[in-house]
Design an enzyme around this catalytic site. Structure first.
Site, mmCIF file in Angstrom:
data_model
loop_
_atom_site.group_PDB
_atom_site.id
_atom_site.type_symbol
_atom_site.label_atom_id
_atom_site.label_comp_id
_atom_site.label_asym_id
_atom_site.label_seq_id
_atom_site.Cartn_x
_atom_site.Cartn_y
_atom_site.Cartn_z
ATOM 1 N N ARG A 1 -2.956 12.843 1.399
ATOM 2 C CA ARG A 1 -3.969 13.538 2.215
ATOM 3 C C ARG A 1 -5.046 14.192 1.358
ATOM 4 O O ARG A 1 -5.469 15.289 1.618
ATOM 5 C CB ARG A 1 -3.335 14.593 3.144
ATOM 6 C CG ARG A 1 -2.212 14.069 4.000
ATOM 7 C CD ARG A 1 -2.622 12.932 4.921
ATOM 8 N NE ARG A 1 -1.470 12.526 5.707
ATOM 9 C CZ ARG A 1 -0.682 11.481 5.376
ATOM 10 N NH1 ARG A 1 -0.966 10.745 4.311
ATOM 11 N NH2 ARG A 1 0.344 11.183 6.133
ATOM 12 N N ARG A 2 -5.419 13.495 0.296
ATOM 13 C CA ARG A 2 -6.595 13.933 -0.448
ATOM 14 C C ARG A 2 -7.490 12.754 -0.804
ATOM 15 O O ARG A 2 -8.166 12.743 -1.819
ATOM 16 C CB ARG A 2 -6.209 14.762 -1.669
ATOM 17 C CG ARG A 2 -5.120 14.157 -2.520
ATOM 18 C CD ARG A 2 -4.762 15.075 -3.680
ATOM 19 N NE ARG A 2 -3.495 15.741 -3.462
ATOM 20 C CZ ARG A 2 -2.729 16.183 -4.445
ATOM 21 N NH1 ARG A 2 -3.121 16.100 -5.697
ATOM 22 N NH2 ARG A 2 -1.589 16.774 -4.180
ATOM 23 N N GLY A 3 -7.412 11.722 0.027
ATOM 24 C CA GLY A 3 -8.385 10.647 -0.074
ATOM 25 C C GLY A 3 -8.029 9.516 -1.018
ATOM 26 O O GLY A 3 -8.869 8.649 -1.268
ATOM 27 N N PHE B 1 3.592 -10.081 5.357
ATOM 28 C CA PHE B 1 3.027 -9.879 4.028
ATOM 29 C C PHE B 1 2.763 -8.399 3.778
ATOM 30 O O PHE B 1 2.909 -7.587 4.681
ATOM 31 C CB PHE B 1 1.740 -10.686 3.843
ATOM 32 C CG PHE B 1 0.628 -10.315 4.822
ATOM 33 C CD1 PHE B 1 0.631 -10.833 6.111
ATOM 34 C CD2 PHE B 1 -0.382 -9.444 4.460
ATOM 35 C CE1 PHE B 1 -0.367 -10.469 7.017
ATOM 36 C CE2 PHE B 1 -1.381 -9.097 5.356
ATOM 37 C CZ PHE B 1 -1.353 -9.609 6.641
ATOM 38 N N VAL C 1 0.847 5.691 -1.397
ATOM 39 C CA VAL C 1 0.351 6.818 -2.188
ATOM 40 C C VAL C 1 1.541 7.749 -2.439
ATOM 41 O O VAL C 1 2.342 8.000 -1.519
ATOM 42 C CB VAL C 1 -0.794 7.552 -1.442
ATOM 43 C CG1 VAL C 1 -1.142 8.870 -2.120
ATOM 44 C CG2 VAL C 1 -2.027 6.639 -1.356
ATOM 45 N N VAL D 1 0.850 -1.196 0.000
ATOM 46 C CA VAL D 1 0.000 0.000 0.000
ATOM 47 C C VAL D 1 0.885 1.245 0.000
ATOM 48 O O VAL D 1 1.759 1.393 0.857
ATOM 49 C CB VAL D 1 -0.894 0.034 1.265
ATOM 50 C CG1 VAL D 1 -1.692 1.333 1.330
ATOM 51 C CG2 VAL D 1 -1.815 -1.175 1.304
ATOM 52 N N TYR E 1 -4.984 2.919 9.864
ATOM 53 C CA TYR E 1 -6.048 2.017 9.420
ATOM 54 C C TYR E 1 -7.283 1.917 10.314
ATOM 55 O O TYR E 1 -8.274 1.326 9.917
ATOM 56 C CB TYR E 1 -5.458 0.622 9.178
ATOM 57 C CG TYR E 1 -4.495 0.607 8.008
ATOM 58 C CD1 TYR E 1 -4.975 0.666 6.706
ATOM 59 C CD2 TYR E 1 -3.122 0.596 8.199
ATOM 60 C CE1 TYR E 1 -4.109 0.672 5.626
ATOM 61 C CE2 TYR E 1 -2.241 0.611 7.123
ATOM 62 C CZ TYR E 1 -2.743 0.645 5.835
ATOM 63 O OH TYR E 1 -1.890 0.673 4.779
HETATM 64 C C1 LIG Z 1 -0.226 5.970 4.429
HETATM 65 C C2 LIG Z 1 -0.588 6.528 3.044
HETATM 66 C C3 LIG Z 1 -0.830 5.347 2.103
HETATM 67 C C4 LIG Z 1 -1.845 7.390 3.191
HETATM 68 O O1 LIG Z 1 -2.289 7.769 1.910
HETATM 69 P P1 LIG Z 1 -3.228 9.093 1.671
HETATM 70 O O2 LIG Z 1 -3.759 9.004 0.308
HETATM 71 O O3 LIG Z 1 -2.470 10.288 2.079
HETATM 72 O O4 LIG Z 1 -4.381 8.830 2.716
HETATM 73 P P2 LIG Z 1 -5.850 9.498 2.652
HETATM 74 O O5 LIG Z 1 -5.728 10.910 2.141
HETATM 75 O O6 LIG Z 1 -6.802 8.607 1.938
HETATM 76 O O7 LIG Z 1 -6.125 9.474 4.203
HETATM 77 C C5 LIG Z 1 -7.331 9.153 4.779
HETATM 78 C C6 LIG Z 1 -7.266 9.662 6.185
HETATM 79 O O8 LIG Z 1 -6.172 9.050 6.901
HETATM 80 C C7 LIG Z 1 -5.288 10.054 7.412
HETATM 81 N N1 LIG Z 1 -3.942 9.510 7.261
HETATM 82 C C8 LIG Z 1 -3.506 8.794 6.224
HETATM 83 N N2 LIG Z 1 -2.203 8.450 6.423
HETATM 84 C C9 LIG Z 1 -1.855 8.971 7.598
HETATM 85 C C10 LIG Z 1 -0.632 8.971 8.318
HETATM 86 N N3 LIG Z 1 0.461 8.348 7.844
HETATM 87 N N4 LIG Z 1 -0.601 9.625 9.508
HETATM 88 C C11 LIG Z 1 -1.712 10.248 9.968
HETATM 89 N N5 LIG Z 1 -2.905 10.286 9.308
HETATM 90 C C12 LIG Z 1 -2.961 9.659 8.131
HETATM 91 C C13 LIG Z 1 -5.536 11.258 6.546
HETATM 92 O O9 LIG Z 1 -5.189 12.440 7.212
HETATM 93 C C14 LIG Z 1 -7.024 11.171 6.282
HETATM 94 O O10 LIG Z 1 -7.735 11.630 7.401
HETATM 95 P P3 LIG Z 1 -9.167 12.352 7.244
HETATM 96 O O11 LIG Z 1 -10.057 11.327 6.573
HETATM 97 O O12 LIG Z 1 -9.537 12.652 8.642
HETATM 98 O O13 LIG Z 1 -8.886 13.523 6.381
HETATM 99 C C15 LIG Z 1 0.553 7.407 2.472
HETATM 100 O O14 LIG Z 1 0.799 8.445 3.400
HETATM 101 C C16 LIG Z 1 1.836 6.664 2.200
HETATM 102 O O15 LIG Z 1 2.027 6.156 1.098
HETATM 103 N N6 LIG Z 1 2.763 6.601 3.188
HETATM 104 C C17 LIG Z 1 4.076 5.960 3.002
HETATM 105 C C18 LIG Z 1 3.983 4.470 2.711
HETATM 106 C C19 LIG Z 1 3.176 3.752 3.760
HETATM 107 O O16 LIG Z 1 3.346 3.929 4.961
HETATM 108 N N7 LIG Z 1 2.268 2.872 3.293
HETATM 109 C C20 LIG Z 1 1.392 2.084 4.161
HETATM 110 C C21 LIG Z 1 1.956 0.740 4.309
HETATM 111 S S1 LIG Z 1 1.088 -0.217 5.512
#
Ligand SMILES: CC(C)(COP(=O)(O)OP(=O)(O)OC[C@H]1O[C@@H](n2cnc3c(N)ncnc32)[C@H](O)[C@@H]1OP(=O)(O)O)[C@@H](O)C(=O)NCCC(=O)NCCS
Length: 409
Positions: A89-91, A409, A83, A81, A122
């Site tokens: 932070r845009r969904g 995984f 982004v 996973v 999560y």
């Molecule tokens: C974690 C990650 C996938 C989040 O993606 P994103 O598209 O920014 O997430 P979204 O915008 O859909 O976030 C949905 C909500 O979760 C929150 N959120 C997402 N990731 C977060 C984080 N790392 N810390 C705090 N809040 C987070 C957002 O603020 C948002 O909150 P809201 O609904 O209250 O506005 C991205 O930050 C990323 O790629 N991080 C690095 C790689 C990683 O850690 N991957 C996950 C592996 S398990």
């Protein structure tokens, strides 16, 4: 809004893994995709596009998850996973997660499970911490087991990791039903675990394998480990890293620990233990183990409550009405009558008033028999309508042994 599509071909998968690597701030390593390709089902690997460009990715594996009592149910194991740092932070993750959950429900999977890079991500998607792990090291100089610690009649045999899969699969197949949180493994998954990729999910060219064989010669446990060499001025002080240690029987598990802790040249054995790991009680000097506090390991998002609550076993009888809060899934949300008798349980829709009201993520953290409804209540994460109902829920759902997941995984 992001458009979500499954990958279709190898070019898509290269785009997927390139985007995921960028999300983690590392370059795309083709070897990772090559190693994983046999376990990747492209229809489960989703890409989100914004304005026609890849913005994020999320995938899943199909696993069988062991419930308390040994039944195995189909689940989606969410993985890979990410982004792009330019699109956060845009969904985008929210859109990917909604689709992953929809797809899992459509496939009849009873839950989604994952390991999280950060603990804050999560919960909002309905995942709770279902299993914890202890990480740490054991000082081999002080690591003798108590004289009364059980020992088996079998022996430990070093095997070539390239030939080890059949024996390990037998031992794993016997152990997995005894430990809630275990995930089923295909032959391709074993190839990954015993391969050379050096990636998070498994395999390392330095991994060594020992199989424990019972008195009849049948494999009943194993350990995968590797040595990190330290040649100091005072002599060797190697660190032995345990990747996996699996056994159904306590005596076999302790024989494998005896082997690892007694290895020449090693100053510390490092690895991951279930919070109720028997090693901790079998050490003569319990402070030989320097273990970290339990850390979230397996997160679980329930989807099919009759399947999950009806499929698991219970230690005591009782009944309770749960009001589950789940804004995303109407088939999960609402009141459920959990009734347990003769070790089996069922969950059915009810109009009766709730005894306990809890978010679906909190239910996810209790379903495999770990977690504590009483503690969640004290933390303000679960409401009691009937006094004492959180304790009743704990008595019903608690399970020995605690959940633990050996598979990364
Ligand atoms: C974690 C990650 C996938 C989040 O993606 P994103 O598209 O920014 O997430 P979204 O915008 O859909 O976030 C949905 C909500 O979760 C929150 N959120 C997402 N990731 C977060 C984080 N790392 N810390 C705090 N809040 C987070 C957002 O603020 C948002 O909150 P809201 O609904 O209250 O506005 C991205 O930050 C990323 O790629 N991080 C690095 C790689 C990683 O850690 N991957 C996950 C592996 S398990």
């Amino acid at each position: 809004m992001a458009r979500i599509d499954a990958t279709r071909d190898e070019a898509d998968l290269v785009r997927y893994f390139t985007a995921n690597a960028a999300a983690f701030g590392v370059p795309f390593r083709p070897g990772e995709l090559t190693a994983k390709r046999p376990v990747v089902d492209p229809s489960r690997y989703l890409m989100a596009a914004v304005d026609g460009e890849t913005a994020g990715v999320a995938g899943s594996f199909g696993f069988g998850l062991t419930l308390p009592g040994g039944a195995e149910v189909p689940v989606a194991g969410v993985s890979d996973v990410g982004v792009l740092p330019t699109h956060r932070r845009r969904g985008v993750l929210g859109a990917l997660m909604d689709r992953l959950v929809d797809d899992a429900a459509a496939r009849g999977e009873q839950a989604l499970v994952l390991g999280a890079s950060e603990a804050v991500i999560y919960g909002r998607f309905g995942f709770g911490v279902a299993a914890h792990a202890l990480w740490g090291g054991v000082d081999t100089g002080r690591a003798a087991l108590r004289p009364d610690a059980p020992a088996s009649a079998g022996r430990v045999r070093l095997v070539d990791r390239h030939d080890a899969a059949p024996a390990l699969a037998v031992a794993y197949g016997a152990a997995a039903p005894t430990r809630p949180g275990s995930l089923s493994r295909t032959a391709a998954w074993w190839d990954l675990v015993l391969g050379s990729a050096g990636i998070f999910v498994g395999g390392h060219e330095d991994h060594l394998v020992v199989v424990h064989e019972g008195a009849d010669g049948a494999p009943d446990g194993y350990a995968i480990y590797r040595m990190e060499e330290h040649w100091g001025s005072a002599g060797p002080a190697h660190r032995l890293h345990v990747w996996e240690l699996v056994a159904a029987e306590t005596a076999v598990e302790l024989d494998l620990w005896r082997f690892l802790l007694g290895h020449d040249l090693v100053a510390e054995v490092h690895g991951m233990l279930p919070p109720d790991g028997v090693l901790l009680d079998a050490l003569a000097d319990t402070r030989a183990a320097q273990l970290l506090a339990p850390r979230d390991q397996l997160w679980l998002r329930p989807l099919d409550l009759p399947g999950l609550l009806g499929g698991r076993s219970y230690a005591v009888d009782g009944s309770l009405v749960l009001d589950v809060v789940d804004p995303r899934r109407p088939e999960v949300a609402g009141a459920w009558d959990l009734t347990v008798g003769d070790g089996g349980g069922s969950a059915a829709r009810t109009d009766r008033p709730a005894d306990v009201r809890l978010p679906v993520a909190e239910l996810g953290s209790l379903l495999l028999g770990g977690g504590s409804a009483g503690r969640l209540r004290r933390a303000g994460r679960l409401e009691e309508a009937t006094p004492g109902a959180a304790d009743t829920l704990d008595r019903l759902l608690r399970w020995d042994p605690l959940p633990f997941c050996t598979t990364r995984f």
